[in-house]
Design a protein around this motif. Structure first.
Motif, PDB file in Angstrom:
ATOM      1  N   GLU A 199      15.472   2.883  -8.054  1.00  0.00           N
ATOM      2  CA  GLU A 199      15.964   1.514  -8.273  1.00  0.00           C
ATOM      3  C   GLU A 199      16.410   0.885  -6.959  1.00  0.00           C
ATOM      4  O   GLU A 199      16.152  -0.283  -6.692  1.00  0.00           O
ATOM      5  CB  GLU A 199      17.112   1.514  -9.299  1.00  0.00           C
ATOM      6  N   GLU A 200      17.062   1.680  -6.122  1.00  0.00           N
ATOM      7  CA  GLU A 200      17.518   1.160  -4.830  1.00  0.00           C
ATOM      8  C   GLU A 200      16.320   0.827  -3.923  1.00  0.00           C
ATOM      9  O   GLU A 200      16.299  -0.195  -3.244  1.00  0.00           O
ATOM     10  CB  GLU A 200      18.449   2.184  -4.158  1.00  0.00           C
ATOM     11  N   GLY A 201      15.309   1.695  -3.929  1.00  0.00           N
ATOM     12  CA  GLY A 201      14.104   1.423  -3.138  1.00  0.00           C
ATOM     13  C   GLY A 201      13.436   0.131  -3.593  1.00  0.00           C
ATOM     14  O   GLY A 201      13.039  -0.703  -2.767  1.00  0.00           O
ATOM     15  N   ARG A 202      13.353  -0.044  -4.911  1.00  0.00           N
ATOM     16  CA  ARG A 202      12.716  -1.251  -5.452  1.00  0.00           C
ATOM     17  C   ARG A 202      13.514  -2.504  -5.060  1.00  0.00           C
ATOM     18  O   ARG A 202      12.948  -3.538  -4.728  1.00  0.00           O
ATOM     19  CB  ARG A 202      12.613  -1.140  -6.975  1.00  0.00           C
ATOM     20  N   ARG A 244      12.683  -3.098  -1.292  1.00  0.00           N
ATOM     21  CA  ARG A 244      11.281  -3.441  -0.975  1.00  0.00           C
ATOM     22  C   ARG A 244      10.496  -3.669  -2.259  1.00  0.00           C
ATOM     23  O   ARG A 244       9.688  -2.830  -2.681  1.00  0.00           O
ATOM     24  CB  ARG A 244      10.618  -2.298  -0.202  1.00  0.00           C
ATOM     25  N   PRO A 245      10.714  -4.844  -2.912  1.00  0.00           N
ATOM     26  CA  PRO A 245      10.057  -5.055  -4.210  1.00  0.00           C
ATOM     27  C   PRO A 245       8.538  -5.103  -4.132  1.00  0.00           C
ATOM     28  O   PRO A 245       7.860  -4.922  -5.144  1.00  0.00           O
ATOM     29  CB  PRO A 245      10.633  -6.401  -4.688  1.00  0.00           C
ATOM     30  N   GLN A 246       7.962  -5.332  -2.945  1.00  0.00           N
ATOM     31  CA  GLN A 246       6.488  -5.407  -2.833  1.00  0.00           C
ATOM     32  C   GLN A 246       5.839  -4.023  -2.961  1.00  0.00           C
ATOM     33  O   GLN A 246       4.638  -3.922  -3.210  1.00  0.00           O
ATOM     34  CB  GLN A 246       6.046  -5.986  -1.483  1.00  0.00           C
ATOM     35  N   ALA A 247       6.615  -2.972  -2.724  1.00  0.00           N
ATOM     36  CA  ALA A 247       6.063  -1.612  -2.812  1.00  0.00           C
ATOM     37  C   ALA A 247       6.075  -1.140  -4.274  1.00  0.00           C
ATOM     38  O   ALA A 247       6.567  -1.834  -5.164  1.00  0.00           O
ATOM     39  CB  ALA A 247       6.867  -0.674  -1.919  1.00  0.00           C
ATOM     40  N   HIS A 248       5.546   0.058  -4.521  1.00  0.00           N
ATOM     41  CA  HIS A 248       5.406   0.577  -5.893  1.00  0.00           C
ATOM     42  C   HIS A 248       6.397   1.718  -6.080  1.00  0.00           C
ATOM     43  O   HIS A 248       6.328   2.721  -5.364  1.00  0.00           O
ATOM     44  CB  HIS A 248       3.984   1.082  -6.113  1.00  0.00           C
ATOM     45  N   TRP A 249       7.302   1.576  -7.034  1.00  0.00           N
ATOM     46  CA  TRP A 249       8.396   2.544  -7.226  1.00  0.00           C
ATOM     47  C   TRP A 249       8.276   3.166  -8.592  1.00  0.00           C
ATOM     48  O   TRP A 249       8.308   2.464  -9.607  1.00  0.00           O
ATOM     49  CB  TRP A 249       9.741   1.826  -7.070  1.00  0.00           C
ATOM     50  N   ILE A 250       8.124   4.467  -8.653  1.00  0.00           N
ATOM     51  CA  ILE A 250       7.865   5.139  -9.932  1.00  0.00           C
ATOM     52  C   ILE A 250       8.877   6.257 -10.158  1.00  0.00           C
ATOM     53  O   ILE A 250       8.938   7.224  -9.381  1.00  0.00           O
ATOM     54  CB  ILE A 250       6.424   5.693  -9.963  1.00  0.00           C
ATOM     55  N   LEU A 281       0.831  -1.215   0.000  1.00  0.00           N
ATOM     56  CA  LEU A 281       0.000   0.000   0.000  1.00  0.00           C
ATOM     57  C   LEU A 281       0.865   1.264   0.000  1.00  0.00           C
ATOM     58  O   LEU A 281       0.385   2.356   0.311  1.00  0.00           O
ATOM     59  CB  LEU A 281      -0.934   0.002   1.221  1.00  0.00           C
ATOM     60  N   TYR A 282       2.128   1.090  -0.356  1.00  0.00           N
ATOM     61  CA  TYR A 282       3.076   2.215  -0.356  1.00  0.00           C
ATOM     62  C   TYR A 282       3.558   2.481  -1.777  1.00  0.00           C
ATOM     63  O   TYR A 282       4.049   1.564  -2.453  1.00  0.00           O
ATOM     64  CB  TYR A 282       4.261   1.886   0.560  1.00  0.00           C
ATOM     65  N   TRP A 283       3.427   3.751  -2.212  1.00  0.00           N
ATOM     66  CA  TRP A 283       3.915   4.188  -3.521  1.00  0.00           C
ATOM     67  C   TRP A 283       4.986   5.250  -3.295  1.00  0.00           C
ATOM     68  O   TRP A 283       4.809   6.135  -2.429  1.00  0.00           O
ATOM     69  CB  TRP A 283       2.800   4.843  -4.336  1.00  0.00           C
ATOM     70  N   CYS A 284       6.062   5.172  -4.053  1.00  0.00           N
ATOM     71  CA  CYS A 284       7.103   6.196  -3.974  1.00  0.00           C
ATOM     72  C   CYS A 284       7.351   6.724  -5.388  1.00  0.00           C
ATOM     73  O   CYS A 284       7.603   5.950  -6.315  1.00  0.00           O
ATOM     74  CB  CYS A 284       8.393   5.601  -3.405  1.00  0.00           C
TER      75      CYS A 284
END
Ligand code: SAM
Length: 266
Positions: free
Chosen positions: A82-85, A88-94, A70-73
């Motif tokens: 890329e580092e965030g993904r 925490r691959p389950q979160a949404h990285w844009i 339930l977290y989008w960045c």
């Protein structure tokens, strides 16, 4: 009336070239900050957009109180996204390919924010609009508010130039910004030289000022080219003039940043 020019040069130390700051944020405390500013909400099941969230330290520090799914960045730093993904691959990285003079000088000026379909209970931005010019902040805040669910809250920070923590000898925010990283010093922060006191005092009373590499800028409309550092500071009155319906809260210790709270619409 001040006789200071719109742009006040500051002395350069050591290597005179603007230093580019790493795109990976090492700042901590974002979850505790917003948790306090928002009145310690129940985060479970709440959808969060961390705008300019970098590698997602907010999510890490939430320690399970915010679900990664339930977290989008959204961030203009591809490296951070890329580092965030990776973490925490389950979160949404844009990745948002928009120009920012400090964080993404190769980006597209004025690019619209990414189209996001979910509606968010919380849209948060810690120290993001402390690095964007006012016209962009106003535009982005409008776009972010349109992403809020009914009853949702947008919370973002700003740095007030004359605010200082309680206690003897505590420096104002503008001195803190100047001392900490902006004068090209390579290691330890050093005090701003005494002959610049007039410029610093002027900045402390200014509605708007910015540290642009080795320059203290007072003209909010001046275009900003790529630079190593672009720190924008606002007085609380200036924040109110930009966002008249916002609730403005003072910093919560140990942070130095004020918080601006807005709902979905006016
Ligand atoms: C000082 S850092 C703070 C990062 C993060 N919020 C934290 O507290 O660690 C500012 C962040 O805003 C991002 N940023 C700057 N302009 C942006 C914009 N227009 N849209 C989204 N992110 C932006 C930068 O890439 C950077 O990650």
């Amino acid at each position: 009336m001040s006789t200071l020019p719109g742009r006040q040069p500051l002395p350069r130390r050591g290597d005179a070239r603007p230093r580019r700051v790493s795109s990976i944020s090492t700042k901590t405390g974002q979850f505790a900050y917003f948790d306090a500013q928002l009145g310690r909400p129940d985060w479970s099941g709440r959808r969060v957009l961390d705008f300019g969230g970098n590698v997602g330290t907010f999510l890490e520090e939430a320690a399970g109180r915010v679900q990664p799914s339930l977290y989008w960045c959204v961030d203009v730093s591809r490296t951070a996204i890329e580092e965030g993904r990776r973490r925490r691959p389950q979160a949404h990285w844009i990745f948002y390919d928009r120009y920012n003079p400090q964080f993404h000088p190769g980006g597209v000026p004025g690019l619209d924010p990414p189209a996001l379909t979910p509606r968010f209970d919380y849209v948060l931005a810690y120290s993001v609009f402390t690095h964007t010019p006012d016209h962009e902040t106003v535009e982005l805040v409008r776009a972010l508010r349109s992403l809020l669910a009914d009853g949702g809250v947008l919370a973002f920070t700003f740095i007030a130039p004359n605010w200082a923590p309680r206690g003897e000898g505590q420096e104002s925010n503008v001195r803190w910004r100047l001392n900490s990283r902006s004068l090209g010093s390579t290691s330890e922060p050093r005090p701003v030289p005494a002959h610049l006191d007039a410029a610093v005092e002027h900045a402390q009373e200014a509605p708007w000022c910015a540290v642009v590499d080795h320059t203290l800028l007072f003209d909010a409309r001046a275009p900003i080219g790529p630079c190593g550092r672009y720190d924008v500071l606002w007085s609380p009155d200036h924040a109110r003039s930009l966002f008249p319906t916002a609730e403005i809260r003072p910093p919560v210790a140990p942070e130095r940043q004020h918080c601006c709270l807005l709902g979905p619409t006016d």
